[in-house]
Structure formats: structure tokens, C-alpha cells
Write a protein that holds these residues in place. Structure first.
Motif, mmCIF file in Angstrom:
data_model
loop_
_atom_site.group_PDB
_atom_site.id
_atom_site.type_symbol
_atom_site.label_atom_id
_atom_site.label_comp_id
_atom_site.label_asym_id
_atom_site.label_seq_id
_atom_site.Cartn_x
_atom_site.Cartn_y
_atom_site.Cartn_z
ATOM 1 N N LYS A 20 0.812 -1.218 0.000
ATOM 2 C CA LYS A 20 0.000 0.000 0.000
ATOM 3 C C LYS A 20 0.847 1.271 0.000
ATOM 4 C CE LYS A 20 -2.628 -1.701 3.460
ATOM 5 N NZ LYS A 20 -3.662 -1.732 4.492
ATOM 6 N N LYS A 43 -12.404 4.374 -7.863
ATOM 7 C CA LYS A 43 -13.223 4.348 -6.645
ATOM 8 C C LYS A 43 -12.697 3.272 -5.683
ATOM 9 C CE LYS A 43 -18.077 3.860 -5.326
ATOM 10 N NZ LYS A 43 -18.546 2.489 -5.295
ATOM 11 N N ASP A 44 -12.396 2.092 -6.232
ATOM 12 C CA ASP A 44 -11.855 1.015 -5.392
ATOM 13 C C ASP A 44 -10.520 1.426 -4.786
ATOM 14 O OD1 ASP A 44 -13.973 -0.573 -5.955
ATOM 15 O OD2 ASP A 44 -12.890 -2.006 -7.225
ATOM 16 N N GLY A 95 -10.814 3.832 -1.927
ATOM 17 C CA GLY A 95 -11.555 3.346 -0.764
ATOM 18 C C GLY A 95 -10.722 2.461 0.145
ATOM 19 N N ARG A 96 -11.384 1.680 0.969
ATOM 20 C CA ARG A 96 -10.704 0.843 1.967
ATOM 21 C C ARG A 96 -10.749 -0.639 1.610
ATOM 22 N NH1 ARG A 96 -7.476 2.628 5.655
ATOM 23 N NH2 ARG A 96 -8.252 1.130 7.175
ATOM 24 N N LYS A 97 -11.155 -0.947 0.365
ATOM 25 C CA LYS A 97 -11.210 -2.355 -0.055
ATOM 26 C C LYS A 97 -9.809 -2.957 -0.033
ATOM 27 C CE LYS A 97 -14.776 -3.712 -3.231
ATOM 28 N NZ LYS A 97 -15.118 -3.951 -4.627
ATOM 29 N N LEU A 98 -9.700 -4.194 0.417
ATOM 30 C CA LEU A 98 -8.385 -4.836 0.496
ATOM 31 C C LEU A 98 -8.171 -5.840 -0.636
ATOM 32 C CD1 LEU A 98 -8.249 -5.309 4.355
ATOM 33 C CD2 LEU A 98 -7.051 -3.600 2.992
ATOM 34 N N VAL A 99 -9.248 -6.238 -1.298
ATOM 35 C CA VAL A 99 -9.127 -7.117 -2.470
ATOM 36 C C VAL A 99 -9.835 -6.415 -3.624
ATOM 37 C CG1 VAL A 99 -9.538 -9.410 -3.431
ATOM 38 C CG2 VAL A 99 -9.227 -9.152 -0.963
ATOM 39 N N LEU A 100 -9.076 -6.089 -4.652
ATOM 40 C CA LEU A 100 -9.625 -5.361 -5.798
ATOM 41 C C LEU A 100 -9.579 -6.266 -7.024
ATOM 42 C CD1 LEU A 100 -7.703 -1.952 -5.453
ATOM 43 C CD2 LEU A 100 -9.691 -2.744 -4.202
ATOM 44 N N THR A 101 -10.646 -6.248 -7.804
ATOM 45 C CA THR A 101 -10.654 -7.035 -9.039
ATOM 46 C C THR A 101 -10.427 -6.088 -10.215
ATOM 47 O OG1 THR A 101 -12.116 -8.670 -8.071
ATOM 48 C CG2 THR A 101 -12.071 -8.566 -10.482
ATOM 49 N N HIS A 118 -6.838 -10.303 -9.531
ATOM 50 C CA HIS A 118 -7.268 -9.662 -8.290
ATOM 51 C C HIS A 118 -6.026 -9.170 -7.552
ATOM 52 C CE1 HIS A 118 -11.101 -11.707 -9.001
ATOM 53 N NE2 HIS A 118 -10.334 -12.745 -9.329
ATOM 54 N N VAL A 151 -4.435 -7.989 -3.950
ATOM 55 C CA VAL A 151 -4.620 -7.891 -2.496
ATOM 56 C C VAL A 151 -3.647 -6.835 -1.992
ATOM 57 C CG1 VAL A 151 -5.533 -10.207 -2.122
ATOM 58 C CG2 VAL A 151 -3.094 -9.872 -2.042
#
Ligand code: PRP
Length: 217
Positions: free
Chosen positions: A21, A42-43, A46-52, A59, A61
Motif C-alpha cells: 500500500k 473508486k476502489d 476506498g478501503r477495499k483490500l481485495v480489488l478485481t 485480483h 490484495v
């Protein structure tokens, strides 16, 4: 050797890549974009930890830099992008097929300028503040310096200013942190850059997908 727990869905042959990160994230995302994978703004914000990836099949992580080699060694991620410095410190058993060229920095021994010319081997004991205790131990054993390694989590330069340590083993990128704190480089231990790392089992089981990604690079 630690056993791989391959949790990624081998049947669908989708790829999981561990990204840190921190500072390496923007150039890592640019590199992935060149291989054909992009992520929604947007992903990323944000606070998402797994993004596709928008294109699917990959994906990301998002983990702390020190955890990238762990996720890849255990097979939770097939691939990872991590600095060579962090990779060496982790001692993870992974493949390292590609020097990505970005994230260049030097791992150095640094301290106060008045001791720069001193032979540290003449001291009975040198206290060393560092986020890289294994590399520091390896380095000082190799050069024959009696060192007490003090493992820290950050703001390593402060250890010298505060009198906790006499020298640091730390990363120098622009040199600003050392300069602004009145410290100088004594020796370079190694130069580092970002590496693509690959889980050993994934390298066999997902070789077609991984090769395809590397060919697009
Ligand atoms: C790293 C490193 C130095 C600094 C070097 O710290 O530990 O302190 O960057 O960069 P520079 O040569 O460009 O000044 P980081 O920013 O990762 O934060 P930390 O102090 O919390 O470890």
C-alpha cells in the motif's frame, strides 16, 4: 521450507497479486496497466483490500510491504510486487523472475558525520537501529563488526539522534531524510528495486497465465 497453502482458485486460473500500500503502489499499478490490467479509481481510493481488475481474471490484495513476500510464499497470492530489500529481509522462498526497475533505493549504514571515517571494527560494540535486522546482522557479521541490532518499526534515523543507536541500517531514496536530520552515509550494503515475485506452486500450476502476463509487459 514453509508449505504453500494455495487458496487462490486454481480451477478458474485467475491470478492474485499482492501489492504493497506504500510508495510502490502507483508504479506497480502503472506496470499492471501496461500488462492490460486496470483498477477502478473508486476502489483504489476506498478501503477495499481485495480489488478485481476491470478486465477481470486478476485480483490485487493490498497489504503492508513486509507482508507481500509472506502472502506469496504461502500461495494466498500467486504473484507480488516488492522491493528487493524487503524480499531479502523476509527470506521468503519464492521465485523472482523480473526486476521491474522502479522503486530504486539504496540500503546503507549511516550515522553522524563526525564518526564517518571511523573503523567500526575497532569498537567493542556498535548499536544499530534498523527495520532490516536480518540484513543488518548479515552485513555486520560479514565485515567483522560487533553489532547489537535494535529492531525498529519506523523513523529509524531518530534512533541515532535520540542516542538509542550509534548507526542505522536504512533505505536512502532521495537522501532528504538523512540530510534533514544531519546524518551521512557510511557504506552502501545493497541497491534495491521492485521485483515481481511468484509463488513456487503457482509458477507450475498457472504457468500459462503468468507467462502471458510477463509477455505483455
Ligand atoms: C524510508 C526510510 C527513510 C526514508 C528515506 O522511510 O526508512 O526514513 O524513507 O527516504 P529519502 O532518502 O527519500 O528521504 P519511510 O518513508 O518508509 O517511513 P518510516 O520512517 O516510517 O519508516
Amino acid at each position: 521450507m514453509r508449505r504453500a497453502r494455495n487458496m487462490s482458485p486454481a480451477a478458474t486460473q485467475e491470478l492474485f497479486i499482492a501489492l504493497s500500500k506504500g510508495k510502490l503502489l502507483p508504479p506497480a499499478l502503472q506496470w499492471l496497466a501496461r500488462t492490460g490490467y486496470t483498477f477502478s479509481e473508486k476502489d483504489l481510493a476506498g478501503r477495499k483490500l481485495v480489488l478485481t481488475a476491470k478486465e477481470g481474471r486478476l485480483h490485487a490484495v493490498l497489504v503492508k510491504a513486509d507482508d507481500v513476500p509472506i502472502y506469496v510464499e504461502y500461495g494466498v497470492a500467486d504473484l507480488g510486487i516488492v522491493g528487493k530489500d524487503t524480499l531479502l529481509e523476509s527470506e521468503a522462498e519464492v521465485f523472482e523472475p523480473l526486476d521491474l526497475g522502479f522503486g530504486r533505493c539504496r540500503l546503507v549504514v549511516a550515522g553522524k558525520p563526525e564518526h564517518q571515517k571511523e573503523d567500526l571494527r575497532q569498537r567493542a560494540l556498535v548499536r544499530v537501529g534498523t527495520k532490516y535486522p536480518k540484513i543488518a546482522r548479515w552485513h555486520f557479521d560479514r565485515v567483522g563488526v560487533q553489532a547489537e541490532i535494535i529492531a525498529l518499526k519506523g523513523s529509524v534515523e531518530l534512533s541515532v539522534l535520540a542516542g538509542l543507536a550509534e548507526v542505522v541500517v536504512d533505505i536512502v531514496e532521495t537522501g532528504t531524510t538523512l540530510r534533514e536530520n544531519g546524518l551521512v552515509v557510511y557504506h552502501e550494503i545493497l541497491s534495491s528495486s521492485a521485483r515481481l515475485i511468484v509463488n513456487k506452486a503457482s509458477h507450475k500450476l498457472k504457468s500459462a497465465e503468468i507467462d502471458a502476463l510477463l509477455r505483455k509487459e
